[in-house]
Design an enzyme around this catalytic site. Sequence first.
Site, PDB file in Angstrom:
ATOM      1  N   CYS A   1       0.875  -1.167   0.000  1.00 32.87           N
ATOM      2  CA  CYS A   1       0.000   0.000   0.000  1.00 32.87           C
ATOM      3  C   CYS A   1       0.914   1.218   0.000  1.00 32.87           C
ATOM      4  CB  CYS A   1      -0.942  -0.014   1.199  1.00 32.87           C
ATOM      5  SG  CYS A   1      -0.121   0.217   2.781  1.00 32.87           S
TER       6      CYS A   1
ATOM      7  N   HIS B   1      14.314   1.041 -35.446  1.00 34.35           N
ATOM      8  CA  HIS B   1      13.299   1.243 -36.488  1.00 34.35           C
ATOM      9  C   HIS B   1      13.747   0.475 -37.732  1.00 34.35           C
ATOM     10  CE1 HIS B   1      10.606   3.132 -39.367  1.00 34.35           C
ATOM     11  NE2 HIS B   1       9.962   3.713 -38.366  1.00 34.35           N
TER      12      HIS B   1
END
Length: 940
Positions: free
Chosen positions: A683, A847
């Site tokens: 938490c 790419h």
Amino acid sequence: MQIKAQDTGQQKKSCLLSNIRNKWKNRNRGSFRQWVGKLSNGLMIPIAVLPIAGIFLGVGDAIAGNAGDLTGLRYFGLFIKNGGDVVFANLPILFAIAIAITFSQDAGVAGFSAFVFWAAMNGFMSSLILPFDKAGKIITDTSTPIAGFKVLYNKSVPVHAIATTLGLRTLSTSVFGGIIVGALTSVLYKKFYAIRLPDVIGFFSGTRFVPIICFVVAIPVALILLMIWPAVSIGLNAIGTGLGFLGGKGYGANSLIFGYIERSLIPFGVHHAFYAPLWYTSAGGSLQEIVNQQVWIRPDFHLSDNYVARVIGWVDPNNSSMYIIPGALNGQNGSSTGNTMSKDLNGALSAYMSKESTAFLTWKDLVDGLTFKGNFDKMAENGLLDGSNKIWLGLNGSGILGKKLLLSDGNVYTITFKTFANTTPIAWSKGAQAVLPLNASSTIVNNPTALAAATQSNNNTNNIKLYPVNSFRVAVESLNPAQYSQGKFPFMLFGIPAAGVAMILAAPKDRRKEAASIVGSAAFTSFLTGITEPFEFTFLFLAPWLFYGVHAVLAAVSFWLMNILGANVGQTFSGSFIDFILYGALPDGRRWLANSYLVPIIGLFLAAIYFPTFYFLIKHFNLATPGRGGKLITKKEYLASKAAAKAEGVSGVAENFTQTQIEAGILLQAYGGKENIVELGACITKLRVTVKNPELVKEEPIKELGAAGVMRTTPTFFVAVFGTRAAVYKSAMQDIIQGKVNWEALQKVINTDQLAVEPKETTPPKEVMPVVQDEIVILSPVNGTLKSLNQVPDETFKQKLVGEGVAIVPSDGHFKAPGEAGVKTELAFPGGHAYIFDIDGIKVMLHIGIDTVQINAKKQPGEPLEVFDIKTKQGEYTKEKSESVVEVDLKKLSKKYNPITPFVVMKESLENFKLVPIRQRGEIKVGQPIFKLVYKKSQA
């Protein structure tokens, strides 16, 4: 001998049965607490976004409400306000998604499936919820007042049991519905995420099947809720009303009890699950009744007189009787349907006495007359009419606060939080007091005697009924907005810092500086952010009685005093100084009577108790608080020892892992190794770990990493308080367990570091900086020929707009990850032509070819790709060097496209690193170093 044998057999049998019984009794021991702890962890995900949403809601309303004739400014305010509105309106959906993800090991598809479940369930329910009018006839238009709803066999469901979500009329399940949907989704996910269907429908196998089964299961769940939830909703409303009356008539007993329980649950991490229903559902109070068209301001017009506006009336001081008198408000006519109010008092009374008149007969009409028409309808749609905190935020952004009513004695009444708070003293000013048309005769408006005479005369001729003063109550007698949250402010802003000062002064003088560095930061964290665990856990493990017997009691007193003294200070997250300014000081600056001045008054009172109590008890019982016990090993000291070890040349290959990964690895070892981990959770401040064998857990290394304390709440469930680092550690440990980080190599680094020799007797550095890799080497992703980016026929790469690097003309189609094990695929474009990798925080783009985005541009999700066969997934980490990323049909690609492949380090990664080429020309093999990144500060 035979008898002894029989006795022995019976004893064995008895022992066996006893063991079986004990195992059966303890089969789920602690599991419920673990489940609630995990639920509490999930609830914190949507709760974390509420502070920013609340800010937008409040600021937007402030701008819109004060824009005057400036239309543009008003719409700008509404633009900001509506952004916050929509978060609160969809809070149940957010809870559903968060719970599903939390209970499904952070699986994104579980969150998506939860949304499908929620939408389908409410869609199914909406078709079976039918509104009816006073005569019991089903309503088919939008103008007829709704008396109630028919839901299946239930012929009279009250209006407050129905809500609007996703534009659909549905049951008001609120956050409970979200929790139910989230929990069921996680169960379905765990059962079906790996399902294999027959090949003919194989596309729907695996995780794709989860949202499908959720959609189907939503049907029976919708029907079950339609059968049982109206009764549950009525019950929750009754609980809220009962608790509210306990506050109003029980001298704030509800907030006193709430405050103690809420603090007492902090060590177990389940307090979020406790307060959520009171903050966000009708169990914490409701405004549904007073904005429902069926609640008349005049009691004899409706079933109940519990929701009469106490300011809408006239008091005869002689006989303590009162009349209800409607009138125009803020210059508007007193009718929500276009009827014009009479200009004189008698006409107003006559119009009011007609049961067919619609002149401000309901609270809804009253509110619509004071605000932009439909504001309270908007509150209802956004779910801001239920729950102590949501109601406060709804009122804060409704536009009703600050509006004025002209009273017959010439005074003006301003609607504030007090109008809706059951702590407001029920007292009327002497003389006549009534809402009148602003254009009423000044003789009547300014002359109580004339008003009384006119009223009495009208009473004689029209048989106006008199009501005793005590039959008229505050807006909602069972409600006090923010009563289950505002109590945090005094003890978080004043009490805890005072206790911190006591701890520091209780330490020996020569160690107060050390104590102040630890305690002071924790106390300041409480003051600024409202996160109290770092401070509370400094003494919880040393003296639990000090936590439960003193601190929790004083926290309860804080809640109690804020309630009974009439404060209404809102919050979205915790009782921090930030929330105090936004939801206390600012509303008071607008004269909305949040009464935030009570916070420092009560806070100083509590501080005067906290300081001497903590100081005396620490000294008297010789508690080993910071500065008094053995020297605490802080995280800073731990990192300093690691830096010293590195200076001795011991850390070796530590540069291959981030500091967080190393610390996460140490934690895994402390918990008995990754094989000993059953489940991880976190938490805001606590790391929750469930282990198989608790005997393997070593608490000391956990504390050395900065844990304020380690607690075992069940035999196998451990909670360590790390503050805001808890979630970071949880994610890093999860990555190691899932194989995203090389565990064997990491263990070698950790074990080598722990063999560090004592540092030389030299003056240690004043400040130890975190370990940063000086150099990061990037490897070639493919075999081929190196080219300059200037040779790439694409201006984006040629001008280095994306980043710096090289271009490669590939000689084959085997593309690999550009680094050692642990390379993350940050982004994989769906068409397969481009990838972004994360190498120790460095972002690198690959790419493949130029304009190759066109190859699969028209492909639909799930269709086979051409040219590219993707071997990685977004978010995955490689497990070895130069792991396959994509296989490319280079021959097919080269027929239509240029295969030259830009390979660049993105600009964002070049702010702190300098790119140094290792190879710039000629042939290169996959896995060979192509360039390195040098940390700029290391060059200085």
